[in-house]
Design a protein around this motif. Structure first.
Motif, mmCIF file in Angstrom:
data_model
loop_
_atom_site.group_PDB
_atom_site.id
_atom_site.type_symbol
_atom_site.label_atom_id
_atom_site.label_comp_id
_atom_site.label_asym_id
_atom_site.label_seq_id
_atom_site.Cartn_x
_atom_site.Cartn_y
_atom_site.Cartn_z
ATOM 1 N N ARG A 44 36.321 39.279 41.820
ATOM 2 C CA ARG A 44 37.521 38.450 41.867
ATOM 3 C C ARG A 44 37.813 37.969 40.453
ATOM 4 N NH1 ARG A 44 39.364 37.242 46.821
ATOM 5 N NH2 ARG A 44 37.906 37.169 48.534
ATOM 6 N N GLU A 52 45.494 35.703 41.296
ATOM 7 C CA GLU A 52 44.153 36.190 41.608
ATOM 8 C C GLU A 52 44.214 37.674 41.951
ATOM 9 O OE1 GLU A 52 41.041 35.564 45.256
ATOM 10 O OE2 GLU A 52 41.901 33.758 44.363
ATOM 11 N N ARG A 53 43.180 38.378 41.550
ATOM 12 C CA ARG A 53 43.049 39.793 41.911
ATOM 13 C C ARG A 53 41.665 40.026 42.478
ATOM 14 N NH1 ARG A 53 46.262 44.218 38.846
ATOM 15 N NH2 ARG A 53 48.213 43.117 38.594
ATOM 16 N N GLN A 54 41.611 40.838 43.504
ATOM 17 C CA GLN A 54 40.345 41.272 44.070
ATOM 18 C C GLN A 54 40.028 42.640 43.499
ATOM 19 O OE1 GLN A 54 40.183 40.949 48.358
ATOM 20 N NE2 GLN A 54 41.788 39.393 48.302
ATOM 21 N N TRP A 71 43.586 44.654 42.830
ATOM 22 C CA TRP A 71 44.905 44.430 43.387
ATOM 23 C C TRP A 71 45.138 42.941 43.608
ATOM 24 C CZ3 TRP A 71 40.620 46.249 45.726
ATOM 25 C CH2 TRP A 71 40.125 45.520 46.802
ATOM 26 N N GLU A 72 46.422 42.606 43.597
ATOM 27 C CA GLU A 72 46.859 41.284 44.025
ATOM 28 C C GLU A 72 47.137 41.387 45.516
ATOM 29 O OE1 GLU A 72 49.397 38.904 41.091
ATOM 30 O OE2 GLU A 72 49.936 40.998 40.726
ATOM 31 N N GLU A 73 47.162 40.250 46.184
ATOM 32 C CA GLU A 73 47.408 40.238 47.620
ATOM 33 C C GLU A 73 48.685 41.011 47.950
ATOM 34 O OE1 GLU A 73 48.276 36.965 51.073
ATOM 35 O OE2 GLU A 73 46.987 36.399 49.395
ATOM 36 N N GLU A 74 48.578 41.899 48.918
ATOM 37 C CA GLU A 74 49.694 42.701 49.405
ATOM 38 C C GLU A 74 50.303 43.625 48.359
ATOM 39 O OE1 GLU A 74 52.553 40.489 51.703
ATOM 40 O OE2 GLU A 74 51.010 39.073 52.357
#
Length: 117
Positions: A44, A52-54, A71-74
């Motif tokens: 993260r 934030e990126r996972q 990636w970022e959310e969605e």
């Protein structure tokens, strides 16, 4: 796809730590970093602006190659490959990104800061 080469006036071991050690990444890239440096490991990256990126680590060959998806959310995942090579004046870092050029631009700024220091 974006491909960039950056030469750091530093040994390979030092460049490797700068791009894989969470504490070192917090010095120049993101404000808060969690990273399990092993294939399948998760990560993260968090910034003070709330973004934030996972990440998921795909490949680790110490002091040679580090590949991950993030990636970022969605959002669509981006693949990032970092490859270290010996260079006459230090270490060449080759960055290949499948979409945006965030890593390579941040690394170039870091390289310029090291030269100026």
């Amino acid at each position: 796809m974006v491909r960039r080469e950056i030469v750091f006036d530093a040994p390979r071991e030092e460049v490797w730590k700068a791009v894989t050690d969470p504490e070192r990444l917090e010095e120049w890239f993101a404000n808060d970093v969690e990273l399990e440096l092993e294939p399948g490991g998760e990560g993260r990256f968090r910034w003070d602006d709330g973004s934030e990126r996972q990440a998921v680590v795909e490949e680790v060959d110490p002091e040679q190659r580090f590949a991950f998806r993030w990636w970022e959310e969605e959002a669509e995942p981006t693949s990032v490959e970092l490859t270290l090579e010996d260079a006459p004046n230090g270490t060449r870092l080759v960055v290949i990104e499948s979409l945006a050029a965030e890593w390579s631009w941040a690394l170039e700024l870091r390289a310029q800061a090291l030269v100026a220091a």
